[in-house]
Design an enzyme around this catalytic site. Structure first.
Site, mmCIF file in Angstrom:
data_model
loop_
_atom_site.group_PDB
_atom_site.id
_atom_site.type_symbol
_atom_site.label_atom_id
_atom_site.label_comp_id
_atom_site.label_asym_id
_atom_site.label_seq_id
_atom_site.Cartn_x
_atom_site.Cartn_y
_atom_site.Cartn_z
ATOM 1 N N CYS A 268 1.544 -0.092 -3.268
ATOM 2 C CA CYS A 268 2.020 1.031 -2.346
ATOM 3 C C CYS A 268 3.120 -0.146 -1.248
ATOM 4 O O CYS A 268 3.335 0.937 -0.364
ATOM 5 C CB CYS A 268 0.662 1.354 -1.496
ATOM 6 S SG CYS A 268 -0.802 -0.382 -1.432
ATOM 7 N N HIS A 799 -4.006 -2.866 1.967
ATOM 8 C CA HIS A 799 -3.034 -1.613 1.823
ATOM 9 C C HIS A 799 -2.689 -1.304 2.533
ATOM 10 O O HIS A 799 -2.370 -0.754 3.523
ATOM 11 C CB HIS A 799 -4.447 -0.420 1.673
ATOM 12 C CG HIS A 799 -3.319 1.064 1.021
ATOM 13 N ND1 HIS A 799 -2.914 0.867 -0.448
ATOM 14 C CD2 HIS A 799 -3.635 1.958 1.192
ATOM 15 C CE1 HIS A 799 -2.364 2.699 -0.649
ATOM 16 N NE2 HIS A 799 -3.312 2.666 1.110
#
Length: 849
Positions: A268, A799
């Site tokens: 990510c 994230h």
């Protein structure tokens, strides 16, 4: 090997140096819980802490918090490790020699160690510990419509495709095979060549591989097998042999169409950086229209043979094409190229989006540098000449060696002023920059959330928000806690708290991490820490500090599925003060009184013996628990406690565990809601820390600072190194201004993330007052936000996502998921890297040699 055979001093002298040894190919290293390793270092006196203290004894090695319990351990590999955790935050590595000694001395809670091998990564063959294996699913091409029979396998990234083929043949007991090959499929079929290793083909985590076999001696390599021509009656997309598709009619505004990027396994961070870069329309047009080919510089020794530029161009064109079909893209080939030249990004660990972005911009610049033969250029200083002339000359010198689309788009110029504190010599130079790394100003006050446990054993824990000075002491925190608690009580209440009777404790995952002293700095408490403040009981009031000691108390129950008999902590530990001279019965009574808030029928009983009577048991029934002396974490027994066991008088803090004979006994005696406390509420407005403005960060970036002793400047007039004062200023700005907010702080003892909200404008960012170049008009210093790379979570994982402005609309790009987002939601406390676009870009020609 018994513990007494390897003293803590021997461990310090023999094992610590081994932790610093370099990684060598083929070596075995072991993964160990970072908190355990830190506690061990405290115990052996490695962290400026006196060695050999029982309270720092680390106990049995326990990797429970870092292993993935959803997967069974593998032989010669051990447990799988969780994704989204970080080295030196959640886990650390130790070499085989250290692991063997530690295991023999302290024992190991699990059955399987976490063993990892050092492999060489990338073209530079950098030795790297391979933390995660690559997960693939194997099946035969004829079984592609029945994936339930696919087999899960885990491989090192250095295993070849040929080895995977042979394993698949054995797994499915294929007979009479004379030749074989294997395919992967992500929207199209891709043939994987047997000589390549798994890291070279860039597999997605969990990817399905299809084995094709033949009883003939060879395949027709230019055609797909007939069996692949149709799937469920639908013609498959043909193989892509990387034929160039010219797109000279590319419309620059078509970049408005967003396209998701599939997560290949903790990628990510890469997806976030790529989405921000793709948002730059001029750069995307440059690649999609194939103008980059005329600038390709394969011979640049500082470049990557043009491979990073080619991989990025292919990815951008695929995203451009897939966006029209509402598909996401798997950035396989791009990750392969990056991993080859930057091995730190290989594998499947989480990384930093800004670090990837910095590497990519530098790599694209060198791969596309139009200067083939770089001349030697000396750094120019002002030496009294007009600054604008020096700045122009410095930029000309820079572009004699650096001329690329990255320079055209992203590079600006800084003015650096150094003043010698001894001779007052002033040095002024002008240097290029590709992005601005802005520090976040230190706010004077901070708000800390704590859980207060009053002296009354029947009062419930209460959550309080208190404001303290960032540079204050724990004593000041106690004063603020007492004031906040007393403000809730009548002025004549007998329950008012004296701050001198408060003890501040950090609890992590049910374990006491630290008991703070009044003189400790408040800055030692991180925002994410779980802080509990205990009020000493009434019997301790008025007792001089040197007449009592602190006792940390744990509750423990037998551990289930443990390799050997052991106890695990449950609930939350607490702290009480006891006289220095105390016997077993008195200590037990004080512990039981303190636990009244959790005991069922607490209004009817004083001791557990009375509960036995209520349960129909005799008075002399055996106790359902035992007291034991334990270490600070409560995970290792130091000694048994009996009626004759005296507490050590020379230790200020000791820890005991109340060990229940069974979890059922504990549930009978204790309230199952023992963790409850007053409902969480947001901090009131008057306690909230003031949010920052982007201008605050710019002001700090351009402020004067004194160089540290470890980073002095060589004064050409004094002919020696000096701690000069340094000031940076913006001289000229690029069309695309990249701003990196330095949210991650590092020091010797900890790493942490600064979660302060920084307000940044989405439109009309005016930088005129920061730009010194007199030729820059105000209209040339107006910027609008183009994209944001966000990081959600803390240091131990998190994230990354991206926000991107496409046309007049904003989209949220979360890996393969693409959705609309309101413009007012773009400004958030997770913003990490900002992309600003000059409203009136300079007319720079993206020329070719």
């Amino acid at each position: 090997m018994a513990e007494q055979q390897v003293s803590w001093l021997d461990q310090n002298e023999k094992l610590l140096p081994l932790l610093e040894k370099p990684h060598l190919k083929g070596e075995e290293w072991y993964v160990i819980d970072h908190r355990w390793l830190k506690q061990w270092k405290d115990y052996i006196g490695a962290n400026d802490v006196p060695g050999g203290q029982e309270t720092n004894y680390p106990g049995t090695i326990n990797n429970e918090n870092i292993i993935d319990k959803t997967l069974d351990p593998l032989p010669d590999y051990g447990h799988f490790v969780l994704h989204n955790i970080s080295e030196n935050v959640n886990y650390s590595y130790v070499p085989k020699e250290v692991w063997t000694t530690l295991k023999n001395v302290y024992g190991y809670h699990q059955m399987h160690p976490i063993k990892r091998e050092v492999v060489e990564m990338g073209d530079s063959q950098t030795p790297t510990i391979e933390l995660h294996l690559i997960h693939v699913r194997l099946t035969r091409i004829e079984d592609r419509n029945n994936l339930d029979i696919a087999k899960d396998k885990y491989y090192s990234c250095k295993v070849t495709i040929d080895t995977v083929c042979q394993d698949t043949i054995k797994l499915f007991d294929c007979k009479g095979v004379k030749n074989y090959r294997i395919w992967s499929k992500y929207k199209k079929w891709t043939l994987l060549k047997g000589k390549y290793s798994l890291d070279q083909v860039g597999l997605k985590d969990g990817e399905i591989l299809y084995l094709e076999t033949t009883k003939s001696s060879s395949f027709d390599c230019q055609k797909q097998p007939d069996i692949l021509a149709f799937q469920n009656g639908t013609e498959e997309e043909p193989m892509d042999y990387c034929e160039d598709q010219e797109m000279d009619n590319y419309d620059e505004m078509s970049v408005v169409s967003p396209c998701g990027l599939s997560n290949m396994g903790n990628t990510c961070f890469m997806n976030s950086a790529l989405q921000c870069l793709v948002s730059v329309g001029t750069l995307t047009h440059y690649f999609v229209s194939n103008k980059w080919k005329q600038d390709l510089n394969k011979s640049n020794p500082l470049g990557m043979r043009g491979e990073v530029a080619k991989a990025y161009a292919d990815l951008v064109k695929e995203m451009h094409s897939s966006a029209k079909q509402m598909h996401s893209v798997l950035p396989r080939q791009f990750k392969i190229a990056v991993s080859r030249f930057a091995p730190q990004f290989s594998g499947w660990a989480q990384h930093d989006s800004q670090e990837l972005l910095a590497f990519l911009l530098d790599g694209l610049h060198e791969d596309l540098n139009r200067i083939k033969d770089k001349p030697y250029v000396e750094t120019r200083e002002a030496d009294g000449r007009p600054e604008d002339k020096v700045a122009r000359d410095s930029w000309k010198d820079y572009t004699k060696r650096n001329d690329s689309v990255v320079v055209d788009t992203f590079h600006g110029q800084l003015k650096s002023t150094l003043v010698c504190p001894k001779c007052s010599h002033v040095s002024v130079t002008f240097d290029p920059f590709c992005y601005l790394s802005l520090p976040l100003p230190q706010i004077r006050n901070r708000c800390i959330t704590i859980i207060l446990l009053g002296k009354s054993p029947i009062s419930e824990p209460t959550e309080l928000h208190v404001k303290v000075e960032k540079q204050g002491r724990i004593l000041n925190l106690c004063e603020s806690v007492a004031q906040a608690a007393n403000d809730r009580l009548p002025k004549d209440s007998k329950e008012r708290i004296n701050h001198e009777n408060l003890i501040v404790v950090e609890v992590h995952s049910g374990h006491i991490s630290k008991i703070y002293n009044p003189g400790d700095a408040v800055s030692m408490i991180m925002d994410k820490d779980y802080i509990r403040v205990f009020e000493l009981a009434a019997v301790e009031r008025g007792v001089p500090r040197d007449k009592y000691k602190l006792i940390g108390v744990y509750e423990r129950v037998p551990a289930a599925n443990s390799y050997h008999k052991s106890f695990k902590t449950v609930g939350n530990p607490f702290v009480l003060a006891v006289p220095i001279e105390i016997n077993y019965d008195t200590l037990l009574d004080m512990i039981l009184v303190r636990m009244k808030r959790y005991i069922k029928h607490s209004d009817k009983i004083e001791k557990f013996e009375e509960v036995n009577k209520l349960n129909g048991e005799s008075e002399d029934a055996s106790e359902p628990f035992a007291l034991r002396l334990v270490n600070m974490y409560g995970n290792a027994q130091v000694a048994e406690m009996t009626l004759k066991t005296p507490l050590k008088q020379n230790e200020n803090v000791q820890y005991v565990a109340l060990d229940w004979e069974s979890d059922e006994n504990r549930k009978f005696f204790l309230d199952p809601h023992e963790e409850r406390y007053v409902k969480k509420e947001d901090a009131p407005a008057n306690l909230r820390v003031k949010d920052l403005q982007l201008n605050d960060c710019l002001e700090l970036f351009t402020s004067e600072e004194k160089l540290s002793e470890s980073d002095p400047w060589y004064c050409p007039k004094c002919k020696k190194h000096q701690q000069a004062t340094k000031k940076l200023d913006l001289w000229s700005l690029p069309d695309i201004l990249v701003v990196h907010l330095k949210r991650f702080s590092y020091c010797r003892w900890w790493r942490d993330k600064i979660d302060s909200l920084v307000y940044f404008p989405t439109k009309d960012l005016n930088l005129k007052k920061y730009v010194l170049d007199p030729s820059i008009d105000e209209e040339d210093a107006i910027y609008d936000l183009l994209a944001v790379s966000n990081h959600f979570g803390g240091m131990g994982g998190g994230h990354y996502t991206a926000f991107s402005r496409r046309g007049t609309k904003w989209v949220n790009l979360d890996d393969s998921c693409v959705s609309r987002i309101a413009e007012e939601s773009v400004v958030n406390r997770s913003a990490y890297v900002l992309f600003y676009e000059r409203r009136n870009p300079k007319k720079r020609t993206l020329h070719c040699n």
